[in-house]
Design an enzyme around this catalytic site. Structure first.
Site, mmCIF file in Angstrom:
data_model
loop_
_atom_site.group_PDB
_atom_site.id
_atom_site.type_symbol
_atom_site.label_atom_id
_atom_site.label_comp_id
_atom_site.label_asym_id
_atom_site.label_seq_id
_atom_site.Cartn_x
_atom_site.Cartn_y
_atom_site.Cartn_z
ATOM 1 N N GLY A 48 61.783 -110.341 36.057
ATOM 2 C CA GLY A 48 62.931 -108.803 36.843
ATOM 3 C C GLY A 48 64.268 -109.991 37.171
ATOM 4 N N ASP A 106 61.057 -102.141 46.473
ATOM 5 C CA ASP A 106 60.882 -100.704 45.748
ATOM 6 C C ASP A 106 59.783 -100.355 47.678
ATOM 7 O OD1 ASP A 106 60.182 -98.403 43.509
ATOM 8 O OD2 ASP A 106 57.900 -98.805 45.358
ATOM 9 N N PHE A 156 63.614 -94.122 38.101
ATOM 10 C CA PHE A 156 63.552 -95.133 37.394
ATOM 11 C C PHE A 156 64.581 -96.538 37.207
ATOM 12 C CE2 PHE A 156 61.047 -98.177 33.686
ATOM 13 C CZ PHE A 156 60.492 -98.910 34.617
ATOM 14 N N VAL A 157 64.877 -97.346 37.236
ATOM 15 C CA VAL A 157 66.088 -98.046 36.518
ATOM 16 C C VAL A 157 65.189 -99.034 35.646
ATOM 17 C CG1 VAL A 157 67.642 -96.909 37.981
ATOM 18 C CG2 VAL A 157 66.140 -99.392 38.321
HETATM 19 P P1 5GP Z 1 57.039 -103.578 45.135
HETATM 20 O O1 5GP Z 1 56.273 -104.722 45.108
HETATM 21 O O2 5GP Z 1 58.605 -103.615 46.442
HETATM 22 O O3 5GP Z 1 56.512 -102.202 45.166
HETATM 23 O O4 5GP Z 1 58.103 -103.716 43.899
HETATM 24 C C1 5GP Z 1 58.662 -104.335 43.295
HETATM 25 C C2 5GP Z 1 58.781 -104.657 41.998
HETATM 26 O O5 5GP Z 1 58.182 -103.624 41.182
HETATM 27 C C3 5GP Z 1 60.138 -105.603 40.600
HETATM 28 O O6 5GP Z 1 60.157 -106.201 41.202
HETATM 29 C C4 5GP Z 1 60.017 -105.093 39.899
HETATM 30 O O7 5GP Z 1 59.822 -105.526 39.040
HETATM 31 C C5 5GP Z 1 59.176 -103.686 39.804
HETATM 32 N N1 5GP Z 1 59.809 -102.312 40.351
HETATM 33 C C6 5GP Z 1 59.675 -100.782 40.858
HETATM 34 N N2 5GP Z 1 61.041 -100.251 40.937
HETATM 35 C C7 5GP Z 1 61.396 -100.488 39.730
HETATM 36 C C8 5GP Z 1 62.319 -99.822 38.795
HETATM 37 O O8 5GP Z 1 63.134 -98.627 39.178
HETATM 38 N N3 5GP Z 1 62.262 -100.027 37.828
HETATM 39 C C9 5GP Z 1 61.618 -101.300 37.299
HETATM 40 N N4 5GP Z 1 62.375 -101.377 36.172
HETATM 41 N N5 5GP Z 1 60.621 -102.212 37.892
HETATM 42 C C10 5GP Z 1 60.597 -101.840 39.207
#
Ligand code: 5GP
Length: 181
Positions: A48, A106, A156-157
């Site tokens: 990403g 996130d 969600f984006v």
């Molecule tokens: P975390 O480990 O902080 O929970 O999640 C990080 C990863 O989750 C990001 O690098 C991404 O790949 C995915 N992610 C979290 N929220 C979103 C969202 O709203 N959209 C998308 N496309 N990916 C997300």
């Protein structure tokens, strides 16, 4: 306002390319100033963050290096809570000032685990630059990003590197999920 439909969901444009460029410029200026006398190593979290990282690096005027790492914790819109190393780190981080580059923070699980890993590998300092941050979702306090393009609530984006089951990364803007059809 532009909208896009994918797999029964409607997404609407939330950050335009011009707004994204302003956010990137602001993060780049902070990094350029904080690392003026250092040689940071950017560790870009694939897939990403590649779009944000490419724009960010070209706005940073500090002497720097870049390397990539790939982890997986998401499938579709739900988290599995597990982190898997798919592309391991190929650069020595011992003694380096590392800046992790993420598309979105996130729950913070990815950053929490990456930081522990980079610390164990002997990084001198570790900071986090992210295009987006969902403060209301944060579960790991050490994962709070140091440089943030834009804060967002829990929607969600997609776009600007962010995917929906692998697709939509090529959108030039960031779109928020609007409704399920
Ligand atoms: P975390 O480990 O902080 O929970 O999640 C990080 C990863 O989750 C990001 O690098 C991404 O790949 C995915 N992610 C979290 N929220 C979103 C969202 O709203 N959209 C998308 N496309 N990916 C997300």
């Amino acid at each position: 306002m532009r909208t896009i439909e994918e797999q029964g969901h409607v997404f609407e444009e939330w950050l335009t390319p011009a707004e994204i460029a302003r956010d990137v410029e602001s993060v780049a200026q902070q990094i350029s100033s904080d690392y003026a006398d250092k040689e940071p190593l950017f560790v870009v979290v694939l897939n990403g963050a590649f779009v944000f990282a490419a724009d960010l690096m070209r706005r940073v005027n500090t002497r720097c290096e870049v390397t990539f790492i790939r982890v997986s914790s998401y499938w579709g819109m739900a988290t599995t809570g597990k982190l898997e190393f798919i592309v391991p780190l190929q650069q020595v981080v011992e003694g380096r000032d590392v800046i992790i580059v993420e598309d979105i923070v996130d729950t913070g699980l990815t950053i929490h685990q990456l930081k522990a890993y980079l610390r164990a590998e002997g990084a001198h300092s570790i900071r986090v630059a992210t295009m987006l941050f969902k403060p209301c979702k944060l579960e790991y306090s050490d994962a709070k990003p140091d440089y943030i393009g834009h804060e967002i609530s829990e929607e969600f984006v997609i776009g600007y590197g962010l995917d929906f089951d692998g697709f939509m990364r090529n959108l030039d803007a960031i779109y928020k999920v609007k409704e399920q059809k």
